[in-house]
Design a protein around this motif. Structure first.
Motif, PDB file in Angstrom:
ATOM      1  N   GLU A 190      -6.886 -64.955 -19.740  1.00 42.16           N
ATOM      2  CA  GLU A 190      -6.256 -63.919 -20.671  1.00 42.16           C
ATOM      3  C   GLU A 190      -5.622 -62.498 -19.679  1.00 42.16           C
ATOM      4  OE1 GLU A 190      -6.309 -63.102 -23.637  1.00 42.16           O
ATOM      5  OE2 GLU A 190      -7.803 -64.428 -24.445  1.00 42.16           O
ATOM      6  N   THR A 191      -5.904 -62.585 -18.651  1.00 41.57           N
ATOM      7  CA  THR A 191      -5.400 -61.355 -17.659  1.00 41.57           C
ATOM      8  C   THR A 191      -5.235 -61.628 -16.221  1.00 41.57           C
ATOM      9  OG1 THR A 191      -7.519 -60.429 -17.438  1.00 41.57           O
ATOM     10  CG2 THR A 191      -6.290 -59.476 -19.120  1.00 41.57           C
ATOM     11  N   CYS A 192      -5.706 -62.878 -15.879  1.00 37.21           N
ATOM     12  CA  CYS A 192      -5.716 -63.325 -14.451  1.00 37.21           C
ATOM     13  C   CYS A 192      -4.400 -64.244 -14.350  1.00 37.21           C
ATOM     14  CB  CYS A 192      -7.020 -64.060 -14.183  1.00 37.21           C
ATOM     15  SG  CYS A 192      -6.965 -64.793 -12.296  1.00 37.21           S
ATOM     16  N   PRO A 193      -3.523 -63.950 -13.302  1.00 40.43           N
ATOM     17  CA  PRO A 193      -2.123 -64.677 -13.436  1.00 40.43           C
ATOM     18  C   PRO A 193      -2.549 -65.924 -12.643  1.00 40.43           C
ATOM     19  CG  PRO A 193      -2.228 -62.654 -11.812  1.00 40.43           C
ATOM     20  CD  PRO A 193      -3.395 -62.609 -12.660  1.00 40.43           C
ATOM     21  N   LEU A 194      -1.513 -66.842 -12.904  1.00 43.60           N
ATOM     22  CA  LEU A 194      -1.431 -68.046 -11.847  1.00 43.60           C
ATOM     23  C   LEU A 194      -2.492 -68.871 -11.933  1.00 43.60           C
ATOM     24  CD1 LEU A 194       0.213 -66.473  -8.489  1.00 43.60           C
ATOM     25  CD2 LEU A 194       1.568 -67.474 -10.546  1.00 43.60           C
ATOM     26  N   VAL A 195      -3.117 -69.116 -13.240  1.00 47.24           N
ATOM     27  CA  VAL A 195      -4.257 -70.063 -13.564  1.00 47.24           C
ATOM     28  C   VAL A 195      -3.532 -71.205 -14.605  1.00 47.24           C
ATOM     29  CG1 VAL A 195      -6.138 -68.621 -13.034  1.00 47.24           C
ATOM     30  CG2 VAL A 195      -5.327 -68.816 -15.213  1.00 47.24           C
ATOM     31  N   SER A 196      -4.109 -72.233 -14.567  1.00 47.38           N
ATOM     32  CA  SER A 196      -3.701 -73.179 -15.801  1.00 47.38           C
ATOM     33  C   SER A 196      -4.601 -73.063 -16.837  1.00 47.38           C
ATOM     34  CB  SER A 196      -3.916 -74.710 -15.129  1.00 47.38           C
ATOM     35  OG  SER A 196      -3.088 -75.159 -14.323  1.00 47.38           O
ATOM     36  N   SER A 197      -3.951 -72.232 -17.812  1.00 53.53           N
ATOM     37  CA  SER A 197      -4.594 -71.549 -18.948  1.00 53.53           C
ATOM     38  C   SER A 197      -3.917 -72.276 -20.009  1.00 53.53           C
ATOM     39  CB  SER A 197      -4.606 -70.183 -18.951  1.00 53.53           C
ATOM     40  OG  SER A 197      -3.210 -69.621 -18.979  1.00 53.53           O
ATOM     41  N   MET A 198      -4.539 -72.096 -21.339  1.00 53.90           N
ATOM     42  CA  MET A 198      -4.328 -72.422 -22.601  1.00 53.90           C
ATOM     43  C   MET A 198      -4.653 -71.331 -23.468  1.00 53.90           C
ATOM     44  SD  MET A 198      -6.840 -75.966 -23.572  1.00 53.90           S
ATOM     45  CE  MET A 198      -7.039 -75.111 -25.379  1.00 53.90           C
ATOM     46  N   VAL A 199      -4.374 -70.168 -23.106  1.00 55.70           N
ATOM     47  CA  VAL A 199      -5.065 -69.102 -23.924  1.00 55.70           C
ATOM     48  C   VAL A 199      -3.921 -68.932 -25.342  1.00 55.70           C
ATOM     49  CG1 VAL A 199      -5.437 -66.430 -24.149  1.00 55.70           C
ATOM     50  CG2 VAL A 199      -5.806 -67.738 -21.925  1.00 55.70           C
ATOM     51  N   ALA A 200      -2.750 -69.076 -24.995  1.00 55.64           N
ATOM     52  CA  ALA A 200      -1.955 -68.980 -26.315  1.00 55.64           C
ATOM     53  C   ALA A 200      -1.396 -70.550 -26.614  1.00 55.64           C
ATOM     54  CB  ALA A 200      -0.652 -68.356 -25.908  1.00 55.64           C
ATOM     55  N   VAL A 201      -1.361 -71.313 -25.839  1.00 58.54           N
ATOM     56  CA  VAL A 201      -0.973 -72.561 -26.330  1.00 58.54           C
ATOM     57  C   VAL A 201      -2.138 -73.317 -27.168  1.00 58.54           C
ATOM     58  CG1 VAL A 201      -0.892 -74.934 -25.386  1.00 58.54           C
ATOM     59  CG2 VAL A 201       0.432 -73.265 -24.410  1.00 58.54           C
ATOM     60  N   GLY A 202      -3.413 -72.842 -27.071  1.00 58.58           N
ATOM     61  CA  GLY A 202      -4.564 -73.309 -27.918  1.00 58.58           C
ATOM     62  C   GLY A 202      -4.697 -72.460 -29.133  1.00 58.58           C
ATOM     63  N   GLN A 203      -3.703 -71.704 -29.404  1.00 61.48           N
ATOM     64  CA  GLN A 203      -3.720 -70.860 -30.835  1.00 61.48           C
ATOM     65  C   GLN A 203      -2.914 -71.676 -31.789  1.00 61.48           C
ATOM     66  OE1 GLN A 203      -5.951 -68.649 -31.300  1.00 61.48           O
ATOM     67  NE2 GLN A 203      -6.432 -69.258 -29.154  1.00 61.48           N
ATOM     68  N   ALA A 204      -3.075 -71.672 -32.950  1.00 59.09           N
ATOM     69  CA  ALA A 204      -2.373 -72.337 -34.110  1.00 59.09           C
ATOM     70  C   ALA A 204      -1.099 -71.847 -34.177  1.00 59.09           C
ATOM     71  CB  ALA A 204      -3.190 -71.942 -35.534  1.00 59.09           C
ATOM     72  N   GLU A 205      -0.649 -70.493 -33.931  1.00 61.63           N
ATOM     73  CA  GLU A 205       0.700 -70.061 -34.026  1.00 61.63           C
ATOM     74  C   GLU A 205       0.959 -69.738 -32.589  1.00 61.63           C
ATOM     75  OE1 GLU A 205       2.434 -70.364 -36.625  1.00 61.63           O
ATOM     76  OE2 GLU A 205       0.799 -71.213 -37.918  1.00 61.63           O
ATOM     77  N   LEU A 206       1.740 -70.461 -32.082  1.00 62.64           N
ATOM     78  CA  LEU A 206       2.212 -70.110 -30.702  1.00 62.64           C
ATOM     79  C   LEU A 206       3.124 -69.047 -30.311  1.00 62.64           C
ATOM     80  CD1 LEU A 206       2.637 -71.460 -27.950  1.00 62.64           C
ATOM     81  CD2 LEU A 206       4.423 -72.533 -28.524  1.00 62.64           C
ATOM     82  N   LEU A 207       4.041 -68.653 -31.039  1.00 63.89           N
ATOM     83  CA  LEU A 207       4.964 -67.348 -30.629  1.00 63.89           C
ATOM     84  C   LEU A 207       3.970 -66.126 -30.624  1.00 63.89           C
ATOM     85  CD1 LEU A 207       7.431 -66.308 -29.612  1.00 63.89           C
ATOM     86  CD2 LEU A 207       8.300 -65.963 -32.200  1.00 63.89           C
ATOM     87  N   PRO A 208       3.341 -65.868 -31.962  1.00 67.60           N
ATOM     88  CA  PRO A 208       2.618 -64.534 -32.156  1.00 67.60           C
ATOM     89  C   PRO A 208       1.367 -64.737 -30.847  1.00 67.60           C
ATOM     90  CG  PRO A 208       2.927 -65.580 -34.016  1.00 67.60           C
ATOM     91  CD  PRO A 208       3.368 -66.806 -33.194  1.00 67.60           C
ATOM     92  N   ALA A 209       0.880 -65.871 -30.454  1.00 61.31           N
ATOM     93  CA  ALA A 209      -0.018 -65.904 -29.419  1.00 61.31           C
ATOM     94  C   ALA A 209       0.563 -65.505 -28.067  1.00 61.31           C
ATOM     95  CB  ALA A 209      -0.691 -67.401 -29.542  1.00 61.31           C
TER      96      ALA A 209
END
Length: 404
Positions: free
Chosen positions: A187-206
């Motif tokens: 959510e706030t930690c940079p440079l990690v392999s995350s899917m915080v937004a990619v894992g949401q139903a609506e990509l652009l708003p996320a």
């Protein structure tokens, strides 16, 4: 992108001439300029004074060439450990809290038999230390041979045997990770392999919401048509992921699985001796982490736009090794294929902020945005990329699916 290397924990560091400091791995290979100053003996002595069990510093044997941080192997005198690995981060990249959840995940894996690096604690029990603008962590050197010390990122394994062994070890990591329930730090930690937004139903708003929480990223994207690029380049892939999101079982993953993050037993076929560098770890899911592993070693990204960049025998071996330990369910197989063009998205955007806002390196920020974020996704829409996405389900089906 070449920050995906990890070779600093070997108990047998590469030889460096006394008093010399090497360059670093940059976005296009080895470069003379270092983004972060090398560790000094006085600095290391000050950090290690917080660790009562450690003897005084004699010298720094070796400086890592990795970007994103500064690290070295430190020689100690007296009783106890003879060497330790000291790694320094800018506080904007890693706080003590961000490192301690990473260390807690490593401890969770160690307690379940995975051979991960041993992080040391201060006299007060902390596993990281802040001094000025820097955050430090200290490790014991890990066991095993560093066979990938000179291998650039996004390169294949040295053999299909290595790929198979690495796949099986990753499966064991995912099984051991079960029960570690710390929230995602992407959510706030940079440079990690995350899917915080990619894992949401609506990509652009996320992504809009996620971008706003990433330090410096909004400003770096202000002059780019990034929302249009997301809709044009990424949304078609995300549309295939969207109906599968309900099948995700959250799980912490390594985030950067590659041969250079593994130390090998003297008899290479005996397997992995140590698993290194959880710096990109986050709460994602097992198949997201497996997709990262396939992307890291199965496609020769640095050779684009040449043909024949997919290393199919190694992908096949890695998947066979993985499924020999943890067969995928039908739902996971579909998710793996859908994740492949998207696992890099949040890390690539995070690199844009890292290079542009923190390092003031506009050229590297441009590479991260254009060549990494967009061109990697565009490749999956090319003839070679489409062929890979058609091959994956057929290859996965060679092993009977696990029951959900």
């Amino acid at each position: 992108m070449t920050g995906l290397l990890a070779r600093l924990f070997s108990g047998q560091p590469p030889k460096q001439s006394p008093g010399t400091v090497p360059g670093q791995f940059g976005v296009h290979g080895v470069q003379d300029k270092r983004d972060w100053p090398p560790l000094t003996e006085a600095e290391v002595a000050s950090v290690l004074s917080h660790y009562a069990s450690l003897s005084p510093v004699t010298s720094i044997l070796w400086h890592s060439m990795r970007p994103f941080s500064a690290a070295g192997i430190v020689l100690l005198k007296g009783d106890g450990p003879t060497t330790v690995v000291v790694k320094r981060h800018h506080t904007q990249l890693r706080s003590v809290a961000a490192l301690e959840v990473e260390h807690a995940f490593m401890q969770h894996l160690r307690e379940r038999g995975l051979p991960v690096s041993t992080v040391l604690s201060t006299g007060s029990g902390a596993t990281a230390v802040t001094q000025g603008i820097w955050t430090y962590e200290v490790f014991l050197p890990s066991e095993g041979e560093d066979l990938y010390r000179d291998t650039m990122s996004w390169q294949p394994y040295q053999s299909t045997d290595h790929a198979r062994i690495a796949g099986a070890e990753l499966a064991r990591l995912h099984k051991a990770a079960e029960g570690f329930d710390a929230p995602a730090r992407g959510e706030t930690c940079p440079l990690v392999s995350s899917m915080v937004a990619v894992g949401q139903a609506e990509l652009l708003p996320a992504l809009r919401a996620w971008v706003a929480r990433q330090p410096g990223l909004t400003q770096q994207l202000a002059g780019r048509p990034w929302e249009q690029d997301v809709q044009t380049v990424l949304e078609p892939f995300h549309a295939k992921l969207r109906p599968l999101l309900a099948d995700i079982t959250p799980c912490w993953g390594h985030g950067d699985w590659h041969g250079s993050n593994l130390l090998w037993a003297a008899d290479e076929k005996a397997g992995v001796a140590s698993v290194l560098d959880f710096g990109m770890a986050d709460r994602t899911c097992a198949v997201f982490d497996l997709a990262v592993a396939l992307e890291r070693s199965g496609v020769k990204w640095l050779e684009l736009p040449s043909p024949g960049v997919v290393v199919y025998p190694q992908m096949q071996a890695l998947l066979a090794g993985y499924q020999s330990v943890r067969p995928l369910t039908e739902a996971e197989r579909a998710l793996l294929v859908a994740f492949m063009p998207l696992v890099h998205v949040e890390f690539a955007l995070s690199e844009v902020a890292y290079f542009g806002a923190l390092l003031k390196d506009a050229a590297s920020a441009e590479v991260a945005y254009t060549e990494y974020l967009l061109d990697h996704a565009r490749w999956f829409a090319s003839k070679q990329g489409r062929a890979l996405l058609r091959w994956l389900p057929k290859e996965l089906a060679r092993v009977p699916a696990a029951r959900p």
